[in-house]
Enzyme design. Structure first.
Site, PDB file in Angstrom:
ATOM      1  N   CYS A  39       0.822  -1.206   0.000  1.00 48.51           N
ATOM      2  CA  CYS A  39       0.000   0.000   0.000  1.00 48.51           C
ATOM      3  C   CYS A  39       0.859   1.259   0.000  1.00 48.51           C
ATOM      4  O   CYS A  39       0.355   2.348  -0.228  1.00 48.51           O
ATOM      5  CB  CYS A  39      -0.956   0.016   1.196  1.00 48.51           C
ATOM      6  SG  CYS A  39      -0.098   0.059   2.777  1.00 48.51           S
ATOM      7  N   CYS A  63      -2.634  -3.292   8.728  1.00 51.32           N
ATOM      8  CA  CYS A  63      -2.192  -1.932   9.084  1.00 51.32           C
ATOM      9  C   CYS A  63      -1.659  -1.908  10.517  1.00 51.32           C
ATOM     10  O   CYS A  63      -0.705  -1.190  10.817  1.00 51.32           O
ATOM     11  CB  CYS A  63      -3.340  -0.941   8.946  1.00 51.32           C
ATOM     12  SG  CYS A  63      -4.288  -1.140   7.425  1.00 51.32           S
TER      13      CYS A  63
HETATM   14 FE1  FES Z   1      -1.547   0.587   4.229  1.00 48.22          FE
HETATM   15 FE2  FES Z   1      -3.401   0.532   6.059  1.00 48.22          FE
HETATM   16  S1  FES Z   1      -3.700   0.375   3.933  1.00 48.22           S
HETATM   17  S2  FES Z   1      -1.277   0.568   6.334  1.00 48.22           S
END
Ligand code: FES
Length: 142
Positions: A33, A104
């Site tokens: 991400c 996360c």
């Molecule tokens: Fe990357 Fe939450 S989507 S840390």
């Protein structure tokens, strides 16, 4: 979808910022991400108690909320106690996270560990149960 505690820590995060001359700093990231979290620790030389902890997170709301809660959980703790602040402990303290957001919370645990590792390296000590972070920014799990 998010608990009230998650929303509270996301909209009003605690302990945001940096600590100058921190005892230990840990930076971790999730390559998928692209989110990055940095944790600063101020550890008392004599008592080895974490006097202060601040964070900077460039990431999603769940990452911000988990960083915020993680800082609250480690302040006032010993190094050994801080090692037990796992992603599960942080998630529970936030009354849960949606399954898709659990990764996360791993960043918070990893950032605390990386900061403790940095502290140990700077002081030439070994913290039992703490393993070396793979690299400064590593590829977190999904
Ligand atoms: Fe990357 Fe939450 S989507 S840390």
């Amino acid at each position: 979808m998010y608990s009230e505690k998650v929303m509270d820590h996301f909209t009003n995060p605690r302990n945001v910022g940096e600590i100058e001359n921190a005892s230990g700093v840990g930076t971790v990231g999730n390559a998928k991400c692209g989110d990055i979290m940095r944790i600063y620790l101020d550890i008392d030389e004599d008592t080895k108690i974490i006097k202060d902890c601040k964070f900077k997170t460039f990431g999603c709301g769940a990452a911000v909320a988990t960083s915020s809660m993680a800082t609250e959980l480690v302040i006032g703790k010993t190094i050994d106690q801080a090692l037990k602040v796992t992603n599960k402990a942080v998630t529970e303290a936030l009354d849960g996270l949606p399954p898709v957001k659990v990764h996360c919370s791993l960043l918070a645990e990893e950032a605390i560990h990386a900061a403790l590792w940095d502290y140990a390296q700077k002081h030439g000590i070994v913290i039992e149960g703490l393993v070396e972070p793979k690299k400064d920014i590593h590829e977190g799990e999904e």
